[in-house]
Design a protein around this motif. Structure first.
Motif, PDB file in Angstrom:
ATOM      1  N   GLY A   1      -3.286   4.529  -1.972  1.00 27.60           N
ATOM      2  CA  GLY A   1      -3.898   3.409  -2.670  1.00 27.60           C
ATOM      3  C   GLY A   1      -2.976   2.225  -2.719  1.00 27.60           C
ATOM      4  O   GLY A   1      -1.856   2.272  -2.182  1.00 27.60           O
ATOM      5  N   GLU A   2      -3.443   1.142  -3.340  1.00 26.85           N
ATOM      6  CA  GLU A   2      -2.608  -0.032  -3.522  1.00 26.85           C
ATOM      7  C   GLU A   2      -1.345   0.404  -4.263  1.00 26.85           C
ATOM      8  O   GLU A   2      -1.409   1.179  -5.223  1.00 26.85           O
ATOM      9  CB  GLU A   2      -3.351  -1.085  -4.352  1.00 26.85           C
TER      10      GLU A   2
ATOM     11  N   ARG B   1       0.562  -0.968  -6.304  1.00 26.98           N
ATOM     12  CA  ARG B   1       0.521  -1.288  -7.726  1.00 26.98           C
ATOM     13  C   ARG B   1      -0.166  -0.180  -8.502  1.00 26.98           C
ATOM     14  O   ARG B   1       0.312   0.282  -9.525  1.00 26.98           O
ATOM     15  CB  ARG B   1      -0.307  -2.569  -7.918  1.00 26.98           C
ATOM     16  N   LYS B   2      -1.301   0.256  -7.949  1.00 30.32           N
ATOM     17  CA  LYS B   2      -2.105   1.245  -8.650  1.00 30.32           C
ATOM     18  C   LYS B   2      -1.451   2.606  -8.613  1.00 30.32           C
ATOM     19  O   LYS B   2      -1.449   3.348  -9.591  1.00 30.32           O
ATOM     20  CB  LYS B   2      -3.505   1.314  -8.046  1.00 30.32           C
ATOM     21  N   VAL B   3      -0.899   2.940  -7.468  1.00 33.53           N
ATOM     22  CA  VAL B   3      -0.253   4.236  -7.349  1.00 33.53           C
ATOM     23  C   VAL B   3       0.873   4.357  -8.370  1.00 33.53           C
ATOM     24  O   VAL B   3       1.087   5.397  -8.969  1.00 33.53           O
ATOM     25  CB  VAL B   3       0.283   4.445  -5.910  1.00 33.53           C
ATOM     26  N   ARG B   4       1.561   3.239  -8.555  1.00 35.02           N
ATOM     27  CA  ARG B   4       2.677   3.253  -9.480  1.00 35.02           C
ATOM     28  C   ARG B   4       2.224   3.589 -10.905  1.00 35.02           C
ATOM     29  O   ARG B   4       2.974   4.132 -11.694  1.00 35.02           O
ATOM     30  CB  ARG B   4       3.359   1.887  -9.470  1.00 35.02           C
ATOM     31  N   GLU B   5       1.001   3.260 -11.199  1.00 33.38           N
ATOM     32  CA  GLU B   5       0.505   3.482 -12.548  1.00 33.38           C
ATOM     33  C   GLU B   5       0.030   4.914 -12.774  1.00 33.38           C
ATOM     34  O   GLU B   5      -0.159   5.329 -13.904  1.00 33.38           O
ATOM     35  CB  GLU B   5      -0.688   2.536 -12.842  1.00 33.38           C
ATOM     36  N   LEU B   6      -0.191   5.644 -11.674  1.00 34.34           N
ATOM     37  CA  LEU B   6      -0.766   6.981 -11.814  1.00 34.34           C
ATOM     38  C   LEU B   6       0.163   7.904 -12.592  1.00 34.34           C
ATOM     39  O   LEU B   6       1.369   7.941 -12.365  1.00 34.34           O
ATOM     40  CB  LEU B   6      -1.041   7.598 -10.427  1.00 34.34           C
ATOM     41  N   GLU B   7      -0.452   8.650 -13.465  1.00 35.28           N
ATOM     42  CA  GLU B   7       0.308   9.540 -14.330  1.00 35.28           C
ATOM     43  C   GLU B   7       1.099  10.562 -13.509  1.00 35.28           C
ATOM     44  O   GLU B   7       2.283  10.775 -13.727  1.00 35.28           O
ATOM     45  CB  GLU B   7      -0.685  10.266 -15.272  1.00 35.28           C
TER      46      GLU B   7
ATOM     47  N   TYR C   1       0.860  -1.173   0.000  1.00 30.07           N
ATOM     48  CA  TYR C   1       0.000   0.000   0.000  1.00 30.07           C
ATOM     49  C   TYR C   1       0.899   1.225   0.000  1.00 30.07           C
ATOM     50  O   TYR C   1       2.016   1.172   0.530  1.00 30.07           O
ATOM     51  CB  TYR C   1      -0.879  -0.006   1.259  1.00 30.07           C
TER      52      TYR C   1
ATOM     53  N   ARG D   1       4.043   9.035 -11.772  1.00 34.91           N
ATOM     54  CA  ARG D   1       5.092   8.693 -12.725  1.00 34.91           C
ATOM     55  C   ARG D   1       5.884   9.941 -13.101  1.00 34.91           C
ATOM     56  O   ARG D   1       7.101   9.921 -13.172  1.00 34.91           O
ATOM     57  CB  ARG D   1       4.487   8.065 -13.982  1.00 34.91           C
TER      58      ARG D   1
END
Lengths: 237, 430, 341, 287
Positions: free
Chosen positions: A219-220, A222-228, A206, A231
């Motif tokens: 957030g999770e 994994r998901k945070v890592r994907e956020l624009e 998390y 990044r």
């Protein structure tokens, strides 16, 4: 899954300078949570407040359902909170073994010191070789190992890392993250404050992103890592 | 308790203390002396500062006790009678000078101007007395010094300052004479003294006197006031192989020096130390006190009496030695030391001067003191009238006491010199 | 955490002072006027009692204000500052006694000599920081005291004294005491002026920068050694002048009262009491402490307990009003920061 | 030069040096752990003297039995003093703690003067002596040295062998890290302060068996402790013992060579020079 450590709307700072403006954060039992953010975002201040080194001006810190906001750091440590502080903060005049002994100050840790010492040395064989060396004479990487080992000797229920990779060589950093992963496998609840956002998000369950004394994103991992936005700001992409 | 509470309580205590202080300040600082009203009594006040705190506290305290006893006696007698029949009722007023010169002049000025004292007694010790004398002389007040033995202090051209103690230069002269009398073969003296004003003056004078008498001063050194361990120094003394040791300083170093001379079994025949031996507490060091000689301004066993006065063709004044000793013991439950006797004598001589002059006028009392030549329980008193040394004590002589082990194993302080005053023969140390 | 708070407060205070520098002049004149007014009372009334009391008060103010220059502004706790008082006293006394020099030139020579000595010992000693410096100043005081105790030209352990005749040159001891009083008033005004000017000058700002962070000050182009030594040299001048006057007045000088470590600590207490690093603090502190001590000393209620009571009061102040009277006032009533330096 | 006197004085100085060392260890321990220079050090030494004196003379205890009691009293006194006078200002600048402890010294001296006056007291302890020519080794001094060694060894064992001792060193080394390890740093600070005062009181007790003393006698030993602490390195208890021995030895030897009045001059000049040249002490341990 139950919440082990809960930080609720905490405000804090140094003297008249306020740094945290209402931070809320939850850590679930057995999970690795990470807290990332730019320099000066207030991450260290938050950890110091959670540990009790800084008083919270407002808000509450709850550990295992108990409100610990008013208790002193050593009482929190005895309750099972441990921290690997920024800049290691070793007892540089004491030997490696004495540092570890000091880590094992809470009663439950004291009772189990022998076993803990064994597996800690398993984790950090280098330290075993240097048991009687004065901590201040260790190399930087060894000192960081000792700082973590000392934190583990407390047999904590939650372990908080403050910038553990700071000043380490890439090789050592890799080693460090492997160790954190091992600890996670053992089921230790951890909070990781890191500047190496990439790696932190990679191993965490998390994540919280902090900016200007507030939590901006959570957030999770994994998901945070994907956020624009993440990044762009932290991952250089 | 939280910090806040603690702080509140602390502040509360602080403020209430301050308020009490301010309130106390606002209240008349010194309660007015109970007026001894009555047609023919006139109250006077004698002022001084005393070392109630600080290193000179013991000596000073005894001095006040002596003075207080004198006051009791005067009150019992209904006061001091003047020529015109008025009775003068003295009282004393004193402040603590903390054994330092810093505040002495301010306090004496306060005594003179604010408390309107009539006569002054000096603080204890020569340094303090000198600073006080500057103020008292300037105000034309008569001041009797007691507990101040320095010679040089009294050679500074004072006009209204009078010294009760035998001056420092004569403190050890008698000890040198005594040594010669006991065994003329003993020729080597080590003079070791505390390096302070009083002891150094005494030692310098003793050094000259001993040399003038043909003695060989094999060691002449002063040690620092803070010295606690004399062992290394004693080795040095021993290496000079003296027959006699003279000197010392004040109570504490004297006591330790005596104790360590004994412990180190220094083979000297004769030890005379300043100040410490005459104090009754000196004997706490046990066997180490045995045979130690001390010059004293006065001892309970002195033999001054109205008879000896008439024999010497001197007037006698005041209580007998026995009366003084027993009254003092009754009041304070301890033997009077010479400081106590000095305190009583200061009051007594002032009383005599007032009676003689029949007046409270400073100039007349001064004239009476200039003329004074008498014997009291404290001994012979006469002040120098020479312009250079005016007020310096001329007649009073030291007695020398020695701790001697009695048949019962208890130590007794005997007077061993001068011969006319002695209560026992002096003994050489084995 | 507390430390940080005090430091930030001090920094804020300095910045504040810098900004409104020009408005502060009246404060100085007010201070000067108050001291002069007090000083005139005994002159007008002719009360020698008041004179003596004010003498001690002013001496306390001088000692506190001068130690504040090195301690309050620069952050160097000089524990043995009394050494300059003693040296000044001895040199002046020596000149007056042996060469019949008048008090005023003798005191000036003594002051310059003490400052010169401070310059010499300051260069090596001021390299030390914190407790090491404090200990070194104690050592210097004790070394000088024990040296003078053996130094025969200064009378060794017997000390030196005046014949009453010496005062005749000044028109008798009465006039001599008045002269001493005028002298101490002058030195007090001088000390307060110096203390004020330093605090307000660029030099003073440099000192305070050194106090806050010596290394940072260096980066700002301040030569810490030169600044510190200069502050130390100046702060040595005033106690020496006071010592010259004090021992002249006493007519006697001996090593123990001249180099009395307790007196040194008392002036630190006065600084703390009034307010560390301020101009008015040491003045107020000196006045309050001296009056309080005399009150306790001469009060029959407290009689021999006065030392213990002074201790209790001091402890309460240190614990609960650590910024001192002026510091606390400035903290509580921010508007006063404009007026009280 | 008399070699025998020199040897004898060297031995005398050496023996006293152990007692000096114990006194200084108390001062340096407190400084090392919490950066506080305890200005009540001297008066506490004096209280140690009176503790032994009163226990011996009033309760009829053997003086050497009175010393362990004095250790405990010293410990208790120090802990109380810490909480009353030091705890609140422990994080303030040095000057504040200096004044707080100075205030305590005023209180002790003030009350002590009223209670005991400044009449010197002396304990009449006699344990015989070993003698050979000019060399004298007094029983009382030998016992004092022995106790001093035991106390120093005890302190060493405490600091290096026990958990509480290691905690003291940890707190001295890094207070906030110790706190987050679960060490009650306030408690440890109070205990260390107590330990420091207990050492001072013990030294006072030993001194009482050797010399006459008053309530003001601690002052000399306080000044000497400053010198010793600097010789041995501020904050270094082992160094303090060595510094104490060194100072005692110097005093003993110098006394023979030069007029005894000059010994303190030399002592303080050395003190200042060492501060200037080797501020971390002769053995230059840590900063």
């Amino acid at each position: 899954m139950s919440t082990l450590l809960e930080i609720e709307n905490v405000q804090s700072g140094y003297g008249e300078v306020q740094i945290l403006w209402g931070v809320t954060l939850k850590m679930e039992q057995g999970r690795l949570t990470c807290l990332v953010g730019a320099n000066g975002a207030g991450k260290t201040t938050l950890l110091r407040t959670v540990m009790g080194l800084l008083p919270a001006k407002q808000g509450a810190v709850r550990f295992d359902g108990q409100n610990v906001t008013k208790t002193s750091p050593h009482e929190r440590a005895r309750a099972g909170m441990a921290m690997v502080p920024e800049g290691r903060q070793l007892f540089t005049d004491l030997s490696v073994l004495e540092n570890l002994e000091m880590g094992a100050t809470p009663n439950h840790a004291r009772a189990a010191m022998k076993q803990n010492l064994e597996w800690t040395f398993e984790l950090f064989p280098r330290l075993k070789e240097r048991t009687n060396q004065i901590a201040g004479t260790l190399s930087g990487g060894e000192q960081q190992m000792l700082a973590i080992a000392r934190g583990l000797m407390a047999q904590p229920r939650v372990l908080m890392f403050d910038e553990p990779s700071l000043g380490l060589s890439p090789l050592f950093t890799l080693n460090l993250f492997q160790i954190i992963r091992k600890l996670k496998e053992r089921g230790l609840t951890m909070l990781l404050v890191e500047q190496n956002v990439q790696m932190a998000l990679a191993i965490s369950d998390y994540a919280y992103v902090m900016n200007h004394g507030k939590i901006e994103i959570e957030g999770e991992a994994r998901k945070v890592r994907e956020l624009e936005s993440v990044r762009k700001a932290y991952l250089g992409a | 308790m939280s910090h806040k509470h603690f702080r509140m309580i602390g502040l509360g205590v602080l403020w209430s203390l301050l308020i009490i202080l301010v309130a106390a300040c606002a209240a008349p600082a010194s309660a007015p002396q109970p007026a001894q009203s009555g047609a023919s009594t006139k109250p006077i006040v004698i002022g001084f500062t005393a070392s109630q705190t600080g290193k000179l506290n013991v000596e000073s305290k005894k001095q006040i006790q002596g003075m207080q006893l004198w006051l009791d006696d005067v009150k019992k007698a209904g006061g001091i009678k003047l020529a015109d029949g008025t009775m003068v009722m003295p009282d004393i007023k004193f402040y603590d000078d903390e054994s330092t010169t810093e505040r002495v002049q301010a306090l004496y000025t306060k005594l003179i101007n604010e408390d309107n004292v009539d006569f002054l007694i000096s603080p204890y010790s020569s340094g303090l007395a000198k600073a006080a004398a500057v103020v008292s002389e300037q105000n034309g007040k008569v001041m009797l010094t007691t507990g101040a033995a320095d010679d040089a202090t009294m050679e500074q051209g004072f006009k209204s300052t009078y010294q009760l103690y035998t001056p420092a230069s004569r403190y050890l002269a008698g000890a040198v004479d005594l040594l010669g009398q006991m065994d003329p073969a003993l020729k080597k003296i080590a003079i070791v003294h505390e390096k302070d004003s009083f002891s150094t003056s005494v030692a310098n004078a003793a050094n000259e006197y001993a040399k003038s008498k043909g003695y060989d001063v094999v060691l002449f050194e002063g040690y620092d006031t803070g010295t606690t361990d004399f062992s290394p120094f004693i080795n040095k003394i021993t290496a000079a192989s003296p027959d006699a040791i003279m000197g010392g300083g004040h109570f504490q170093d004297g006591t330790t020096l005596a104790k360590q001379l004994y412990e180190k079994q220094v083979p000297v025949k004769f030890v005379a130390l300043l100040v410490a031996p005459p104090e009754p507490k000196f004997v706490e060091i046990g066997d180490a006190a045995n045979g130690i000689i001390g010059p004293s301004q006065w001892e309970p066993l002195v033999k001054y009496s109205p008879e000896s006065a008439s024999a010497a063709n001197l007037p006698w004044y005041g209580p007998t030695v026995a009366n003084f000793v027993s009254a003092y013991k009754a009041k304070y439950n301890e033997d009077p030391s010479y400081h106590a006797a000095g305190g009583y004598a200061a009051g007594l001589l002032l009383q005599k001067a007032i009676e003689d002059s029949g007046s409270l006028d400073a100039a007349k009392v001064q004239a009476a003191l200039d003329k004074m030549d008498l014997l009291t329980f404290y001994g012979h008193v006469k002040f120098s009238t020479d312009a250079k040394t005016h007020g310096k004590q001329d007649a009073h002589s030291m007695v020398y006491m020695q701790w001697q082990k009695g048949a019962d194993g208890k130590f007794v302080s005997q007077i061993v010199f001068p011969p006319e005053a002695k209560s026992a023969d002096a003994q050489l140390r084995k | 955490m507390k430390t940080t708070a005090t430091e930030s407060r001090a920094v804020v205070g300095t910045r504040f002072g810098e900004r409104i520098r020009l408005n502060l002049q009246p404060f100085y004149w007010l201070m000067l006027a108050l001291i002069l007014l007090a000083a005139f009372i005994p002159i007008v009334t002719g009360s020698s009692n008041l004179r003596e009391q004010l003498f001690l008060v002013l001496m306390a103010v001088i000692l506190a204000s001068s130690v504040n220059i090195i301690m309050g502004y620069t952050g160097y706790v000089s524990f043995g500052h009394i050494v300059f008082f003693g040296i000044g006293g001895y040199i002046a006394f020596f000149l007056m006694l042996n060469y019949q020099v008048h008090l005023v030139p003798a005191a000036l020579v003594a002051g310059i000599a003490a400052s010169g000595l401070a310059l010499l010992i300051g260069i090596p000693v001021l390299r030390l920081r914190g407790a090491y410096f404090a200990l070194a100043t104690i050592g210097i005081n004790e070394a000088v005291r024990s040296f003078v105790n053996n130094f025969e030209p200064f009378g060794g352990s017997v000390g030196m004294f005046f014949n009453v005749q010496v005062f005749e040159a000044y028109g008798g001891s009465r006039n001599a005491l008045w002269l001493a009083y005028y002298g101490i008033v002058a030195v007090a005004l001088l000390t307060v002026t110096a203390s004020y000017l330093i605090k307000r000058s660029k030099f003073g700002l440099g000192l305070m920068a050194i106090r806050e962070d010596q290394d940072a000050a260096q980066v700002l182009g301040i030569n810490p050694t030169r600044y510190k030594v200069a502050a130390y040299t100046i702060s040595a001048l005033f106690p020496a002048l006071a010592g010259a006057i004090f021992f002249f007045k006493n007519g006697i000088i001996e090593p123990a009262p001249a180099f009395n470590l307790t007196a040194s600590i008392v002036s630190l207490v006065a600084v703390m009491l009034g307010g560390f690093g301020t101009v008015a603090g040491p003045i107020i502190g000196g006045v309050v402490y001296d009056r309080l001590r005399e009150f306790l000393l001469t009060s029959s209620i407290f009689s021999s307990l006065h030392v213990a009571i002074a201790g209790v009061l001091l402890l309460l102040i240190v614990l609960f009003v650590p910024a001192g009277l002026i510091g606390e006032l400035r903290r509580r009533i921010p508007i006063l920061r404009r007026f009280i330096e | 030069m008399n070699l025998e006197a020199l040897l004898a004085s060297g031995i005398d100085g050496l023996m006293l040096g152990f007692v000096y060392g114990i006194a200084a260890m108390g001062l340096t321990l407190i400084f090392g752990v919490m950066r506080v220079i305890n200005l009540a050090h001297g008066p506490i030494i004096a209280l140690g003297m009176f503790s032994v004196y009163l226990l011996t003379n009033q309760l009829g205890l053997n003086p050497y039995l009175a010393i362990p009691i004095t250790v405990l009293l010293g410990l208790a006194f120090g802990m109380v003093m810490y909480f009353v006078a030091v705890n609140r200002v422990i994080n303030e600048p040095e000057l504040t703690t200096l004044l707080a402890t100075f205030a305590v010294s005023l209180i002790i001296i003030g009350l002590g003067t009223v209670a005991f006056t400044t009449t010197p007291r002396a304990l009449d302890v006699n344990l015989g002596a070993l003698r050979s020519g000019q060399i004298t080794v007094l029983g009382t001094k030998a016992v004092a040295v022995l106790i001093a060694i035991l106390v120093a060894a005890g302190l060493y064992a405490l600091l290096y062998r026990t958990r509480v001792g290691k905690s003291i060193r940890a707190v001295a080394n890094n207070r906030s890290a110790a706190e987050i390890m679960g060490i009650n740093t306030r408690g440890i600070l109070a205990f260390s302060f107590g330990l420091g005062t207990a050492l001072a009181a013990t030294a006072g007790g030993l001194i009482a068996t050797l010399f006459a003393f008053t309530i003001l006698s601690g002052g000399t030993f306080e000044l000497k402790s400053f010198v010793i602490v600097v010789l041995g390195g501020l904050g270094n208890p082992t160094g303090a013992l060595v510094g104490g021995i060194l100072l005692g030895l110097l005093e003993g030897v110098f006394t023979i060579f030069i007029p005894v009045g000059w010994v303190p001059v030399i002592e303080y000049v050395i003190f200042v020079l060492i501060l200037l040249v080797r501020p971390n002490g002769l053995f230059g341990a840590r900063t």
